[in-house]
Design an enzyme around this catalytic site. Structure first.
Site, mmCIF file in Angstrom:
data_model
loop_
_atom_site.group_PDB
_atom_site.id
_atom_site.type_symbol
_atom_site.label_atom_id
_atom_site.label_comp_id
_atom_site.label_asym_id
_atom_site.label_seq_id
_atom_site.Cartn_x
_atom_site.Cartn_y
_atom_site.Cartn_z
ATOM 1 N N CYS A 116 -11.426 5.522 11.219
ATOM 2 C CA CYS A 116 -10.943 4.372 11.852
ATOM 3 C C CYS A 116 -11.945 3.712 12.315
ATOM 4 O O CYS A 116 -11.961 2.480 12.867
ATOM 5 C CB CYS A 116 -9.625 5.296 12.815
ATOM 6 S SG CYS A 116 -8.983 4.952 12.114
ATOM 7 N N ASP A 144 4.027 -8.109 -11.030
ATOM 8 C CA ASP A 144 4.637 -7.149 -11.762
ATOM 9 C C ASP A 144 5.502 -7.691 -10.720
ATOM 10 O O ASP A 144 6.744 -6.456 -11.345
ATOM 11 C CB ASP A 144 3.402 -6.079 -10.543
ATOM 12 C CG ASP A 144 2.376 -5.653 -10.862
ATOM 13 O OD1 ASP A 144 2.006 -5.904 -11.878
ATOM 14 O OD2 ASP A 144 1.128 -4.905 -10.438
#
Ligand SMILES: Cc1cc2nc3c(=O)[nH]c(=O)nc-3n(C[C@H](O)[C@H](O)[C@H](O)COP(=O)(O)OP(=O)(O)OC[C@H]3O[C@@H](n4cnc5c(N)ncnc54)[C@H](O)[C@@H]3O)c2cc1C
Length: 792
Positions: free
Chosen positions: A463, A536
């Protein structure tokens, strides 16, 4: 100013230098920066033209002695060699307080130091109508286009027979006096055939154009082309010596070029000019090459200008009102030593501009530029001859042309060599690591992230690799996402996840793609990635609805990262918004180099879903964009790609396939896929899988991007090419097909390629008409032992 932590732990500053305009002075600045860049300076070049015309060779081009490539300096590759980012845009404003450069259609560009070298254009506001009907001699590339049309018309005219009823257009001047005229003869015109080409302006530009156009038209077969030069001076070339004027006049007489002096053009009509003595002089082409004018936007910036609107600079080429702004070439007027607007001075100022920009970036003293009073001019006369002029000295002959040609070729060679270094990251390894490494970096060895130079050795992972909150907020503040009431929680909310209500009775389509940066410009990179990622969804006939972004920023200072993130997201959002897709969230992290991806979520009516498989016998195959991005970017890495090829490819890559999907409404599409990494054969093989049919692919009908075939013929291929070649096993007539020189391009991987669609034959022409696509093959029956693709 960008702040960063140096390796020894001191705070250092990265200055933002913007070079606006790729004129003669900045070409030299870039050439020198390629050898020795200024310390700790981030350079951006903003230019309307990626190829800059060299004015000294323009007359030779018009005469037909040089090609287009011969007379252009490749600013894009020079910028690369200098480690600079290039922004292909025309600026139209400047906020000197905020230090922001305005470029329409893209985010403002911040600067600490700005240098302007944007040239000038002929003053079209001298005579009403000129802006509507005249062809200005600058910008040069627009002039060249018009000249080429003029030449084609002339050649067509010659081919169609000579003389003919259209003889007025280029020819016969039987009633026109061939002698030089001082003052117009009002009676002369009425009895004369109209002048075909009128050139307004009797300076060096005007007379060179008259002589070289005469030469070109004559060699094109036009007998005695009619050319008239009009000047408001007592004589042509008023700033040159009488010996030069005499020689030019003699050339005019020999070539039957009419000269009208002491007359200004007061009005321009569609096919005639009105002169100050009232004469109406007809023309068929009117060329304007009068004194230089400055663009209007300069005056609005608040910078001090001369009475004609040019930037007033001191001896250091520094704006007299804004010391962080420099200017060179035609756009600048030196306050204490004004000189004529001429390429000679733009070139001469180059080294001084380089030194002073460097000195400003490094806080060192500036150097004065003292322009010469007398300078050498070599005027091409078109016939492989030239006239030399310096102060009171004049000379003429083939040797003068040879001399001029030698100087000009040597000059261009110098920039060609410097531009060649563009792909290897600079002419010599930079001693300044911050210059060698660019934060928007490509994956090539030299062009890595800035991290090695400026970041602490260790970076947090997990993180901790997220970039700072304020930095993200700063970047997102400017993103104007597409508003969709179905987005209940999105970027406008502080929550960590987006909440979306999809319309009832729809299926949700999810797709993700991610790229390492392959373009120096994060704004364009963001656009290409967005267009690619949407594909896509479009290939399935779905409507993209919302998007999540994943960004890896190269290690660098906050300010640097914020600037890149901002441009990246602004670029991506431009495309998403254009297709009504809402950016709802994402994740940012730090890494070795810039990369960017988007997850696209779309909706689709289950009845209308299109998949890759499902081709039917009798279908027509359509491809909606030309192919060749892989080979062109490979060529770019090897410094083999022409700038306009890449520019054109980029325009195709930022185009989404939405228009294609819209045009397919109501059409029963059998199968579709978007063309990406596997190349056309790889993707077609996927479509054919399990169909027991055979695709007949018409290799010569497949549209190619400009330059793709040339690069492929030169043996260049993408690094993915060998992998894609495995799909060759699907081709029935491989050995015969491979003799076609387009064959390698069948395996070229595409970024943001078009859609490959199979539709019933009776719909094919409608689809082609509405999508700019091309019919590239058919789906045929096959006995089971046959391979899936046959190339015809
Ligand atoms: C027909 C003709 C022949 C000439 N022959 C000669 C000659 O033989 N010798 C000579 O010394 N001079 C010659 N000149 C004059 C010469 O063209 C100019 O003096 C010279 O080009 C000025 O150079 P520059 O570097 O200031 O600007 P330019 O050469 O005009 O370059 C400016 C560049 O800036 C870019 N640009 C412009 N506006 C913007 C913008 N808003 N945003 C981003 N980019 C922008 C453009 O892409 C352009 O390439 C000739 C002029 C003409 C018309």
């Amino acid at each position: 100013m960008t702040q960063f932590l140096s390796k020894n732990g001191f705070i250092q500053y990265m200055k933002k230098l913007v070079l606006l305009g790729g004129g003669h002075s900045h070409a030299e600045v870039l050439r020198q920066f390629a050898m020795r860049p200024p310390a700790d300076t981030d350079i951006t070049v903003v230019t309307r033209d990626l190829l800059a015309p060299y004015s000294g060779m323009l007359p030779g081009f018009i005469a037909g002695h040089y090609t287009y490539a011969d007379i252009h300096i490749d600013i894009r590759n020079l910028a690369k060699a200098a480690g600079a980012r290039i922004v292909h845009s025309e600026s139209n404003g400047l906020d000197t307080e905020e230090r922001m450069l305005r470029c329409p259609g893209r985010p403002d560009i911040p600067f600490d130091i700005l240098s302007i070298n944007t040239g000038s254009t002929p003053a079209l506001d001298d005579a009403p109508g000129a802006d509507q009907f005249a062809i200005p001699a600058k910008p040069v590339d627009q002039f060249i286009q018009k000249f080429e049309t003029l030449l084609e018309d002339a050649q067509g005219y010659v081919a169609s027979g000579y003389p003919d009823p259209d003889a007025e257009q280029f020819g016969s001047r039987t009633a026109v006096s061939v002698s030089t005229k001082h003052g117009a003869d009002p009676g002369r015109v009425s009895s004369a055939k109209p002048a075909a080409i009128c050139i307004v302006g009797g300076g060096a530009g005007g007379i060179e154009l008259a002589l070289t156009m005469n030469h070109r038209l004559t060699t094109a077969g036009v007998t005695d082309p009619s050319i008239t030069v009009i000047t408001d001076s007592q004589t042509l070339l008023p700033t040159h010596n009488p010996g030069v004027q005499k020689r030019v006049l003699k050339k005019f007489q020999q070539r039957n070029i009419t000269l009208i002096t002491n007359q200004s053009v007061t009005h321009v009509e569609k096919d005639a000019v009105r002169l100050s003595d009232g004469t109406k002089l007809p023309y068929s082409k009117l060329i304007w090459t009068t004194h230089a004018a400055a663009p209007d936007w300069i005056a609005r910036t608040g910078m001090e200008t001369d009475p004609d609107g040019f930037i007033l600079v001191n001896d250091n080429l520094q704006s007299t009102s804004h010391p962080n702004i420099f200017a060179g070439g035609d756009i600048a007027t030196m306050q204490s030593t004004p000189r004529p607007k001429s390429g000679v001075f733009a070139v001469r100022q180059g080294p001084y501009l380089t030194d002073n920009i460097r000195a400003a970036a490094e806080n060192k003293p500036l150097t004065k530029f003292d322009p010469q009073k007398q300078f050498l001019s070599l005027l091409g006369t078109g016939d492989l001859n030239a006239i030399a002029s310096k102060g009171p000295w004049a000379a003429q002959g083939k040797w003068v042309w040879d001399w001029k040609n030698h100087i000009d070729q040597k000059f261009m060679f110098m920039y060609e060599m410097a531009a060649m270094a563009g792909m290897s990251g600079g002419m010599t390894p930079s001693t300044n690591p911050s210059q060698r490494k660019r934060p928007w970096s490509s994956s090539s060895g030299e062009l890595q992230s800035i991290s090695g130079a400026i970041a602490p050795e260790m970076h947090c992972g997990g993180c901790g690799s997220k970039i700072g909150q304020s930095l993200l907020e700063q970047a997102l503040a400017e993103i104007d996402v597409y508003e969709n009431p179905q987005i209940h929680v999105g970027l406008n909310h502080p929550d960590d996840a987006a909440v979306v209500q999809y319309p009832p009775n729809t299926e949700i389509v999810h797709t993700v793609d991610h790229f390492k940066s392959f373009i120096d410009d994060p704004y364009i990179f963001g656009q290409v990635t967005a267009a690619h990622c949407l594909s896509d969804c479009y290939a399935m006939g779905a409507a993209p609805h919302n998007a999540l972004a994943t960004v890896t920023l190269a290690h660098g200072s906050d300010v640097q990262q914020a600037a890149i993130l901002r441009e990246l997201l602004l670029g991506a959002n431009k495309i998403l918004r254009g297709d009504r897709v809402t950016l709802v969230g994402g994740h940012t992290a730090e890494g070795q180099e810039l990369s960017f991806g988007l997850t696209i979520n779309g909706t689709i009516n289950p009845q209308l879903r299109t998949t890759k498989t499902g081709v039917q016998q009798g279908d027509t195959l359509i491809l909606t964009k030309p192919i060749g991005t892989g080979v062109l970017f490979a060529a770019d890495m090897q410094k083999q790609a022409r700038t306009y090829w890449l520019d054109n490819a980029m325009k195709q890559m930022i185009k989404t396939n939405k228009q294609t999907v819209d045009s397919l409404q109501g059409i029963d599409v059998s199968a579709a896929t978007d063309l990406t990494g596997f190349g056309i054969i790889g993707h077609l093989a996927e479509m054919m899988a399990g169909s027991n049919l055979q695709a007949r692919l018409n290799i010569n009908a497949i549209p190619l991007l400009d330059g793709a075939l040339e690069c492929s013929n030169n043996g260049i291929a993408s690094t993915l090419y060998p992998q894609n070649l495995i799909a060759e096993t699907n081709i029935a007539n491989r050995s015969e097909a491979s003799k076609n020189n387009k064959y390698p391009l069948m395996f070229d991987p595409q970024t943001s390629g078009g859609l490959l669609i199979a539709v019933p034959e009776n719909h094919a022409h409608k689809v082609v008409a509405e999508t700019d696509g091309a019919i590239i093959g058919t789906i045929n029956s096959s006995n089971n032992s046959e391979k899936a693709i046959r190339i015809i």
